[in-house]
Design a protein around this motif. Sequence first.
Motif, PDB file in Angstrom:
ATOM      1  N   PHE A  46       0.834  -1.197   0.000  1.00  0.00           N
ATOM      2  CA  PHE A  46       0.000   0.000   0.000  1.00  0.00           C
ATOM      3  C   PHE A  46       0.882   1.267   0.000  1.00  0.00           C
ATOM      4  O   PHE A  46       0.902   2.024  -0.978  1.00  0.00           O
ATOM      5  CB  PHE A  46      -0.897  -0.098   1.240  1.00  0.00           C
ATOM      6  CG  PHE A  46      -1.659   1.112   1.620  1.00  0.00           C
ATOM      7  CD1 PHE A  46      -2.329   1.873   0.675  1.00  0.00           C
ATOM      8  CD2 PHE A  46      -1.759   1.487   2.968  1.00  0.00           C
ATOM      9  CE1 PHE A  46      -3.052   3.004   1.053  1.00  0.00           C
ATOM     10  CE2 PHE A  46      -2.485   2.593   3.353  1.00  0.00           C
ATOM     11  CZ  PHE A  46      -3.126   3.362   2.397  1.00  0.00           C
ATOM     12  N   ILE A  47       1.649   1.478   1.030  1.00  0.00           N
ATOM     13  CA  ILE A  47       2.459   2.702   1.116  1.00  0.00           C
ATOM     14  C   ILE A  47       3.674   2.605   0.195  1.00  0.00           C
ATOM     15  O   ILE A  47       4.025   3.570  -0.496  1.00  0.00           O
ATOM     16  CB  ILE A  47       2.898   2.963   2.577  1.00  0.00           C
ATOM     17  CG1 ILE A  47       1.677   3.078   3.503  1.00  0.00           C
ATOM     18  CG2 ILE A  47       3.743   4.238   2.653  1.00  0.00           C
ATOM     19  CD1 ILE A  47       2.005   3.119   4.995  1.00  0.00           C
ATOM     20  N   ASP A  53       9.201  -8.062  -2.803  1.00  0.00           N
ATOM     21  CA  ASP A  53       7.907  -8.231  -2.135  1.00  0.00           C
ATOM     22  C   ASP A  53       7.469  -9.677  -2.371  1.00  0.00           C
ATOM     23  O   ASP A  53       7.664 -10.222  -3.452  1.00  0.00           O
ATOM     24  CB  ASP A  53       6.860  -7.269  -2.718  1.00  0.00           C
ATOM     25  CG  ASP A  53       5.717  -7.025  -1.746  1.00  0.00           C
ATOM     26  OD1 ASP A  53       5.564  -5.871  -1.294  1.00  0.00           O
ATOM     27  OD2 ASP A  53       4.980  -7.996  -1.421  1.00  0.00           O
ATOM     28  N   ARG A  57       0.730  -9.389   1.098  1.00  0.00           N
ATOM     29  CA  ARG A  57      -0.311  -8.355   1.123  1.00  0.00           C
ATOM     30  C   ARG A  57      -0.301  -7.506  -0.151  1.00  0.00           C
ATOM     31  O   ARG A  57      -1.346  -7.090  -0.619  1.00  0.00           O
ATOM     32  CB  ARG A  57      -0.099  -7.419   2.319  1.00  0.00           C
ATOM     33  CG  ARG A  57      -0.234  -8.066   3.654  1.00  0.00           C
ATOM     34  CD  ARG A  57      -1.532  -7.781   4.323  1.00  0.00           C
ATOM     35  NE  ARG A  57      -1.848  -6.368   4.393  1.00  0.00           N
ATOM     36  CZ  ARG A  57      -2.933  -5.906   4.995  1.00  0.00           C
ATOM     37  NH1 ARG A  57      -3.757  -6.735   5.575  1.00  0.00           N
ATOM     38  NH2 ARG A  57      -3.176  -4.622   5.026  1.00  0.00           N
ATOM     39  N   ASP A 111      11.380 -13.073  -0.661  1.00  0.00           N
ATOM     40  CA  ASP A 111      11.087 -12.909   0.764  1.00  0.00           C
ATOM     41  C   ASP A 111      12.267 -12.239   1.464  1.00  0.00           C
ATOM     42  O   ASP A 111      13.417 -12.649   1.248  1.00  0.00           O
ATOM     43  CB  ASP A 111      10.832 -14.300   1.363  1.00  0.00           C
ATOM     44  CG  ASP A 111      10.030 -14.199   2.631  1.00  0.00           C
ATOM     45  OD1 ASP A 111      10.506 -13.541   3.588  1.00  0.00           O
ATOM     46  OD2 ASP A 111       8.926 -14.766   2.679  1.00  0.00           O
ATOM     47  N   ILE A 112      11.976 -11.254   2.286  1.00  0.00           N
ATOM     48  CA  ILE A 112      13.069 -10.582   2.999  1.00  0.00           C
ATOM     49  C   ILE A 112      13.730 -11.522   4.016  1.00  0.00           C
ATOM     50  O   ILE A 112      14.791 -11.224   4.540  1.00  0.00           O
ATOM     51  CB  ILE A 112      12.626  -9.263   3.689  1.00  0.00           C
ATOM     52  CG1 ILE A 112      11.505  -9.498   4.705  1.00  0.00           C
ATOM     53  CG2 ILE A 112      12.218  -8.211   2.672  1.00  0.00           C
ATOM     54  CD1 ILE A 112      11.262  -8.308   5.632  1.00  0.00           C
ATOM     55  N   MET A 155      10.227  -1.231   4.254  1.00  0.00           N
ATOM     56  CA  MET A 155       8.784  -1.101   4.492  1.00  0.00           C
ATOM     57  C   MET A 155       8.083  -2.451   4.652  1.00  0.00           C
ATOM     58  O   MET A 155       6.947  -2.492   5.114  1.00  0.00           O
ATOM     59  CB  MET A 155       8.141  -0.350   3.326  1.00  0.00           C
ATOM     60  CG  MET A 155       8.931   0.879   2.923  1.00  0.00           C
ATOM     61  SD  MET A 155       8.013   1.984   1.881  1.00  0.00           S
ATOM     62  CE  MET A 155       7.035   2.813   3.101  1.00  0.00           C
ATOM     63  N   TYR A 194       3.717  -6.274  17.578  1.00  0.00           N
ATOM     64  CA  TYR A 194       4.024  -5.403  16.438  1.00  0.00           C
ATOM     65  C   TYR A 194       4.703  -4.113  16.911  1.00  0.00           C
ATOM     66  O   TYR A 194       5.746  -3.711  16.396  1.00  0.00           O
ATOM     67  CB  TYR A 194       2.713  -5.119  15.702  1.00  0.00           C
ATOM     68  CG  TYR A 194       2.791  -4.102  14.587  1.00  0.00           C
ATOM     69  CD1 TYR A 194       3.139  -4.473  13.299  1.00  0.00           C
ATOM     70  CD2 TYR A 194       2.464  -2.755  14.815  1.00  0.00           C
ATOM     71  CE1 TYR A 194       3.184  -3.537  12.275  1.00  0.00           C
ATOM     72  CE2 TYR A 194       2.504  -1.823  13.796  1.00  0.00           C
ATOM     73  CZ  TYR A 194       2.868  -2.214  12.527  1.00  0.00           C
ATOM     74  OH  TYR A 194       2.903  -1.282  11.523  1.00  0.00           O
ATOM     75  N   LYS A 234       8.506  -2.817  16.166  1.00  0.00           N
ATOM     76  CA  LYS A 234       8.839  -1.531  15.539  1.00  0.00           C
ATOM     77  C   LYS A 234       9.787  -0.729  16.436  1.00  0.00           C
ATOM     78  O   LYS A 234      10.720  -0.092  15.965  1.00  0.00           O
ATOM     79  CB  LYS A 234       7.561  -0.722  15.263  1.00  0.00           C
ATOM     80  CG  LYS A 234       6.685  -1.299  14.149  1.00  0.00           C
ATOM     81  CD  LYS A 234       7.360  -1.208  12.801  1.00  0.00           C
ATOM     82  CE  LYS A 234       6.447  -1.583  11.665  1.00  0.00           C
ATOM     83  NZ  LYS A 234       7.130  -1.696  10.370  1.00  0.00           N
TER      84      LYS A 234
HETATM   85  N1  LIG Z   1      -0.842   1.202   6.980  1.00  0.00           N
HETATM   86  C1  LIG Z   1      -0.662   1.786   8.166  1.00  0.00           C
HETATM   87  O1  LIG Z   1      -1.602   2.374   8.745  1.00  0.00           O
HETATM   88  C2  LIG Z   1       0.686   1.767   8.820  1.00  0.00           C
HETATM   89  C3  LIG Z   1       0.836   2.464  10.027  1.00  0.00           C
HETATM   90  C4  LIG Z   1       2.070   2.446  10.653  1.00  0.00           C
HETATM   91  C5  LIG Z   1       3.142   1.785  10.090  1.00  0.00           C
HETATM   92  N2  LIG Z   1       2.981   1.104   8.920  1.00  0.00           N
HETATM   93  C6  LIG Z   1       4.155   0.412   8.364  1.00  0.00           C
HETATM   94  O2  LIG Z   1       4.390   0.884   7.044  1.00  0.00           O
HETATM   95  C7  LIG Z   1       4.959  -0.142   6.251  1.00  0.00           C
HETATM   96  C8  LIG Z   1       4.129  -0.310   5.002  1.00  0.00           C
HETATM   97  O3  LIG Z   1       2.816  -0.653   5.419  1.00  0.00           O
HETATM   98  P1  LIG Z   1       1.595  -0.825   4.424  1.00  0.00           P
HETATM   99  O4  LIG Z   1       0.395  -0.267   5.071  1.00  0.00           O
HETATM  100  O5  LIG Z   1       2.000  -0.390   3.066  1.00  0.00           O
HETATM  101  O6  LIG Z   1       1.425  -2.389   4.480  1.00  0.00           O
HETATM  102  P2  LIG Z   1       1.366  -3.461   3.320  1.00  0.00           P
HETATM  103  O7  LIG Z   1       1.075  -4.763   3.977  1.00  0.00           O
HETATM  104  O8  LIG Z   1       0.487  -3.018   2.219  1.00  0.00           O
HETATM  105  O9  LIG Z   1       2.873  -3.434   2.770  1.00  0.00           O
HETATM  106  C9  LIG Z   1       3.880  -4.272   3.258  1.00  0.00           C
HETATM  107  C10 LIG Z   1       4.424  -5.062   2.087  1.00  0.00           C
HETATM  108  O10 LIG Z   1       5.425  -5.949   2.568  1.00  0.00           O
HETATM  109  C11 LIG Z   1       5.276  -7.181   1.919  1.00  0.00           C
HETATM  110  N3  LIG Z   1       5.872  -8.211   2.777  1.00  0.00           N
HETATM  111  C12 LIG Z   1       5.438  -8.627   3.993  1.00  0.00           C
HETATM  112  N4  LIG Z   1       6.236  -9.600   4.445  1.00  0.00           N
HETATM  113  C13 LIG Z   1       7.202  -9.793   3.509  1.00  0.00           C
HETATM  114  C14 LIG Z   1       8.309 -10.667   3.392  1.00  0.00           C
HETATM  115  N5  LIG Z   1       8.580 -11.570   4.353  1.00  0.00           N
HETATM  116  N6  LIG Z   1       9.092 -10.588   2.312  1.00  0.00           N
HETATM  117  C15 LIG Z   1       8.815  -9.699   1.321  1.00  0.00           C
HETATM  118  N7  LIG Z   1       7.773  -8.859   1.354  1.00  0.00           N
HETATM  119  C16 LIG Z   1       6.973  -8.904   2.440  1.00  0.00           C
HETATM  120  C17 LIG Z   1       3.780  -7.347   1.726  1.00  0.00           C
HETATM  121  O11 LIG Z   1       3.445  -8.237   0.681  1.00  0.00           O
HETATM  122  C18 LIG Z   1       3.346  -5.924   1.414  1.00  0.00           C
HETATM  123  O12 LIG Z   1       3.331  -5.692   0.034  1.00  0.00           O
HETATM  124  C19 LIG Z   1       5.019  -1.375   7.138  1.00  0.00           C
HETATM  125  O13 LIG Z   1       6.296  -1.479   7.682  1.00  0.00           O
HETATM  126  C20 LIG Z   1       3.997  -1.078   8.215  1.00  0.00           C
HETATM  127  O14 LIG Z   1       4.266  -1.775   9.413  1.00  0.00           O
HETATM  128  C21 LIG Z   1       1.782   1.084   8.269  1.00  0.00           C
END
Ligand SMILES: NC(=O)c1ccc[n+]([C@@H]2O[C@H](COP(=O)([O-])OP(=O)(O)OC[C@H]3O[C@@H](n4cnc5c(N)ncnc54)[C@H](O)[C@@H]3O)[C@@H](O)[C@H]2O)c1
Length: 326
Positions: free
Chosen positions: A18-19, A39, A43, A64-65, A84, A152, A156
């Motif tokens: 998403f972000i 990625d 998600r 995968d990371i 991210m 979580y 962080k």
């Molecule tokens: N959305 C929010 O409200 C929010 C708030 C605070 C912090 N965050 C942080 O911001 C970052 C981005 O969040 P987001 O909302 O875009 O979430 P998201 O789940 O859409 O994005 C995270 C991405 O990481 C990928 N991912 C997860 N595990 C993985 C792995 N093992 N290997 C490779 N890829 C992997 C997922 O497929 C996803 O595309 C994250 O670190 C999240 O914790 C988000």
Amino acid sequence: MHNKVKDSVIFVTGGAGFIGSYVVEELIQLQPKKIIIIDNFIRGSKANMKNFINNPLVEFHEGDIRDTAKMDSLIAGTDYIFHMAALRINACAANPQDGFDVMLKSTFDVAQLSVKHKVKKVIYSSSASVYGLAQHFPTPETDNPYNNQTFYGAAKMWGEQLFRSFKFMYGLDYAALRYFNAYGPRMDTDGKYTEVMIKWLDCIRDGRNPLIYGDGSTTMDFVYVKDIAKANIAALQSDVTDEAFNIGNCEETSLKQLLDVLLKVNNSTLEPEFREENSINPVSRRLADISKAKKLLNFTPTVSLEQGMKELTQWYFEKTAIKTNA
Ligand SMILES: NC(=O)c1ccc[n+]([C@@H]2O[C@H](COP(=O)([O-])OP(=O)(O)OC[C@H]3O[C@@H](n4cnc5c(N)ncnc54)[C@H](O)[C@@H]3O)[C@@H](O)[C@H]2O)c1
């Protein structure tokens, strides 16, 4: 200001998310040499990347990371990293071992490999979850994290501290961004833990009264996803290092107020139905103090809740119409 992205190699973990997908879109405009994305689509999606997946500047790796060898080869030659990739708060609670492997061990690898390959700066996606229920409202970065009760939030916080220690031990530059409640087009709509605003949009589309669990007084600080992406770029471009920043909209919005905005932008006269809260939410308030990000990153949120909800609605209804017609 010197454009650090120009001619640099940038690595984005979770860039299909998403972000992350908006961060990549911002980066492309700044003429990087290459953007490498990893990625695993737990998600994120190809659809999120449709604006850039065929761009010759972008090199996408489905992987995968947790794969340290792959991360080693991808980080070699990288100038800057946006870290991210992460599991969501509920996914960490459902499976803390996965939470450990993705949030802690892999973040350790990112830090370790960044030192090994002389990465110039890491921008780490942290979260307002580090505060749990904060001590002050608006909440400054100096509030302590001892009210956090989630795996979580703990992960962080540990990530922030990990980068901090690597700065002191090895000189690795970093900035941590504590996002508040992100929303906007591309937010997850199908997962087990779909956000409440998507459930309400379903109700509005189907003419059903939206449900509010509890009295609707829980507040959040909703920040539009494109503003978060801009904060990420600002954190990279600035010379700031070894700092954490709140990234929010500076507006405290209750669930009831959020629903009112959503109903208003949809010209809906539906009435909320209140239900007994079925789980205890230990975080009843969120409101960011973003004066530090304003001062040091020149960050100002630009999208009002009403405008953001309009854009979310338009995107979601278009997306679900395509699905229904398919
Ligand atoms: N959305 C929010 O409200 C929010 C708030 C605070 C912090 N965050 C942080 O911001 C970052 C981005 O969040 P987001 O909302 O875009 O979430 P998201 O789940 O859409 O994005 C995270 C991405 O990481 C990928 N991912 C997860 N595990 C993985 C792995 N093992 N290997 C490779 N890829 C992997 C997922 O497929 C996803 O595309 C994250 O670190 C999240 O914790 C988000």
